[in-house]
Design a protein around this motif. Structure first.
Motif, PDB file in Angstrom:
ATOM      1  N   ALA A  54     -10.020  13.279   8.904  1.00  0.00           N
ATOM      2  CA  ALA A  54     -11.239  12.462   8.915  1.00  0.00           C
ATOM      3  C   ALA A  54     -12.307  13.070   9.821  1.00  0.00           C
ATOM      4  N   ALA A  55     -11.890  13.597  10.961  1.00  0.00           N
ATOM      5  CA  ALA A  55     -12.828  14.178  11.927  1.00  0.00           C
ATOM      6  C   ALA A  55     -13.323  15.562  11.505  1.00  0.00           C
ATOM      7  N   SER A  56     -12.650  16.184  10.564  1.00  0.00           N
ATOM      8  CA  SER A  56     -12.990  17.556  10.182  1.00  0.00           C
ATOM      9  C   SER A  56     -14.322  17.675   9.460  1.00  0.00           C
ATOM     10  N   GLY A  57     -14.790  16.582   8.851  1.00  0.00           N
ATOM     11  CA  GLY A  57     -16.028  16.648   8.085  1.00  0.00           C
ATOM     12  C   GLY A  57     -15.863  17.260   6.707  1.00  0.00           C
ATOM     13  N   LYS A  58     -14.639  17.546   6.325  1.00  0.00           N
ATOM     14  CA  LYS A  58     -14.358  18.153   5.021  1.00  0.00           C
ATOM     15  C   LYS A  58     -14.764  17.233   3.872  1.00  0.00           C
ATOM     16  N   PHE A  59     -14.672  15.913   4.103  1.00  0.00           N
ATOM     17  CA  PHE A  59     -15.003  14.935   3.073  1.00  0.00           C
ATOM     18  C   PHE A  59     -16.100  14.020   3.589  1.00  0.00           C
ATOM     19  N   SER A  60     -17.018  13.661   2.703  1.00  0.00           N
ATOM     20  CA  SER A  60     -18.121  12.788   3.108  1.00  0.00           C
ATOM     21  C   SER A  60     -17.733  11.309   3.039  1.00  0.00           C
ATOM     22  N   LYS A  61     -16.681  10.996   2.311  1.00  0.00           N
ATOM     23  CA  LYS A  61     -16.223   9.610   2.196  1.00  0.00           C
ATOM     24  C   LYS A  61     -15.012   9.402   3.114  1.00  0.00           C
ATOM     25  N   PRO A  62     -14.704   8.150   3.437  1.00  0.00           N
ATOM     26  CA  PRO A  62     -13.559   7.871   4.319  1.00  0.00           C
ATOM     27  C   PRO A  62     -12.221   8.274   3.696  1.00  0.00           C
ATOM     28  N   ILE A  63     -11.286   8.621   4.553  1.00  0.00           N
ATOM     29  CA  ILE A  63      -9.918   8.932   4.131  1.00  0.00           C
ATOM     30  C   ILE A  63      -9.203   7.593   3.925  1.00  0.00           C
ATOM     31  N   VAL A  64      -8.752   7.343   2.703  1.00  0.00           N
ATOM     32  CA  VAL A  64      -8.148   6.045   2.371  1.00  0.00           C
ATOM     33  C   VAL A  64      -6.644   6.121   2.113  1.00  0.00           C
ATOM     34  N   THR A  65      -6.071   7.289   2.184  1.00  0.00           N
ATOM     35  CA  THR A  65      -4.627   7.436   1.998  1.00  0.00           C
ATOM     36  C   THR A  65      -3.908   6.569   3.020  1.00  0.00           C
ATOM     37  N   GLU A  66      -2.995   5.739   2.539  1.00  0.00           N
ATOM     38  CA  GLU A  66      -2.273   4.830   3.423  1.00  0.00           C
ATOM     39  C   GLU A  66      -1.053   5.502   4.038  1.00  0.00           C
ATOM     40  N   ILE A  67      -0.688   5.028   5.207  1.00  0.00           N
ATOM     41  CA  ILE A  67       0.570   5.415   5.851  1.00  0.00           C
ATOM     42  C   ILE A  67       1.425   4.156   5.845  1.00  0.00           C
ATOM     43  N   ARG A  68       2.557   4.239   5.159  1.00  0.00           N
ATOM     44  CA  ARG A  68       3.416   3.076   4.954  1.00  0.00           C
ATOM     45  C   ARG A  68       4.834   3.366   5.432  1.00  0.00           C
ATOM     46  N   ASP A  69       5.563   2.304   5.710  1.00  0.00           N
ATOM     47  CA  ASP A  69       6.982   2.455   6.016  1.00  0.00           C
ATOM     48  C   ASP A  69       7.735   2.843   4.743  1.00  0.00           C
ATOM     49  N   ALA A  70       8.647   3.787   4.874  1.00  0.00           N
ATOM     50  CA  ALA A  70       9.487   4.158   3.735  1.00  0.00           C
ATOM     51  C   ALA A  70      10.381   2.979   3.369  1.00  0.00           C
ATOM     52  N   LYS A  71      10.576   2.825   2.085  1.00  0.00           N
ATOM     53  CA  LYS A  71      11.477   1.797   1.552  1.00  0.00           C
ATOM     54  C   LYS A  71      12.515   2.499   0.703  1.00  0.00           C
ATOM     55  N   THR A  72      13.202   1.745  -0.094  1.00  0.00           N
ATOM     56  CA  THR A  72      14.219   2.327  -0.969  1.00  0.00           C
ATOM     57  C   THR A  72      13.566   3.291  -1.953  1.00  0.00           C
ATOM     58  N   PHE A  73      14.155   4.461  -2.051  1.00  0.00           N
ATOM     59  CA  PHE A  73      13.704   5.478  -2.999  1.00  0.00           C
ATOM     60  C   PHE A  73      14.519   5.331  -4.272  1.00  0.00           C
ATOM     61  N   PHE A  74      13.818   5.273  -5.391  1.00  0.00           N
ATOM     62  CA  PHE A  74      14.470   5.212  -6.693  1.00  0.00           C
ATOM     63  C   PHE A  74      14.148   6.503  -7.431  1.00  0.00           C
ATOM     64  N   GLU A  75      15.181   7.267  -7.756  1.00  0.00           N
ATOM     65  CA  GLU A  75      14.996   8.538  -8.440  1.00  0.00           C
ATOM     66  C   GLU A  75      14.474   8.300  -9.852  1.00  0.00           C
ATOM     67  N   ALA A  76      13.476   9.082 -10.235  1.00  0.00           N
ATOM     68  CA  ALA A  76      12.917   8.985 -11.582  1.00  0.00           C
ATOM     69  C   ALA A  76      13.917   9.533 -12.593  1.00  0.00           C
ATOM     70  N   GLU A  77      13.650   9.233 -13.818  1.00  0.00           N
ATOM     71  CA  GLU A  77      14.487   9.686 -14.919  1.00  0.00           C
ATOM     72  C   GLU A  77      14.592  11.209 -14.918  1.00  0.00           C
ATOM     73  N   ASP A  78      15.679  11.709 -15.452  1.00  0.00           N
ATOM     74  CA  ASP A  78      15.973  13.140 -15.407  1.00  0.00           C
ATOM     75  C   ASP A  78      14.858  13.988 -16.019  1.00  0.00           C
ATOM     76  N   TYR A  79      14.244  13.522 -17.095  1.00  0.00           N
ATOM     77  CA  TYR A  79      13.221  14.346 -17.747  1.00  0.00           C
ATOM     78  C   TYR A  79      11.992  14.564 -16.865  1.00  0.00           C
ATOM     79  N   HIS A  80      11.841  13.769 -15.796  1.00  0.00           N
ATOM     80  CA  HIS A  80      10.728  13.971 -14.865  1.00  0.00           C
ATOM     81  C   HIS A  80      11.054  14.989 -13.774  1.00  0.00           C
ATOM     82  N   GLN A  81      12.327  15.269 -13.557  1.00  0.00           N
ATOM     83  CA  GLN A  81      12.728  16.166 -12.476  1.00  0.00           C
ATOM     84  C   GLN A  81      12.388  17.613 -12.831  1.00  0.00           C
TER      85      GLN A  81
END
Length: 171
Positions: A116-143
């Protein structure tokens, strides 16, 4: 081994950037953050499950530190887009960092502040930082989609505008 989990839009496009480094043992496509157990791709794509498409990275922090994973992550996304990523729109395609430890949280917050401080983007950084929860593996064809269907993968990246964005902001 430790785990890192990132949401950066379509998980097909998020595997390859992490997959070929020493210290990265496995990159798995999946879902995290929602309110139903064992979601399917269709559940997530509808946007009603609350899950985001993510990649879970198993890595050796003594070889490949979490800080470096964060650098790669930021360079794969548009951190100013709250509505999805590139051509993929909707809740399930939002960007997020899912933290597994307080150390990861601290490093993620620092990296977000630095971006955010770098000035690389003119708009605010909106990517969230969240607590990890249960991970569910995607279907095999996505791997490892970029390996299984390289032409489709390349076409999807070009059509999405992701590579053009990366070149403009990071090259």
């Amino acid at each position: 081994m430790e785990k890192a989990t990132f949401a950066g839009g379509c998980f097909w496009c998020m595997v390859k950037p992490f997959d070929s480094w020493d210290g990265i043992h496995k990159v798995t496509s999946g879902y995290m953050g929602g309110h139903i157990d064992n979601p399917t791709y269709e559940d997530v794509k509808k946007g009603t499950s609350g899950h985001l498409e993510v990649v879970e990275i198993q890595y050796d922090p003594s070889i490949f530190p979490y800080k470096e994973l964060l650098q790669i992550f930021w360079q794969q996304i548009d951190p100013t887009d709250a509505g999805g990523q590139f051509q993929d729109r909707g809740e399930s395609y939002k960007s997020a960092i899912f933290v597994h430890t307080e150390e990861q949280r601290k490093l993620a917050e620092q990296s977000k502040e630095q971006l955010a401080a770098s000035g690389k983007f003119s708009k605010p950084i909106v990517t969230e930082i969240r607590d990890a929860k249960t991970f569910f593996e995607a279907e095999d064809y996505h791997q490892d989609f970029y390996k299984k269907s390289p032409d489709h993968y390349k076409e999807d990246r070009v059509q999405s505008g992701r590579d053009e964005f990366i070149d403009k902001h990071w090259k």
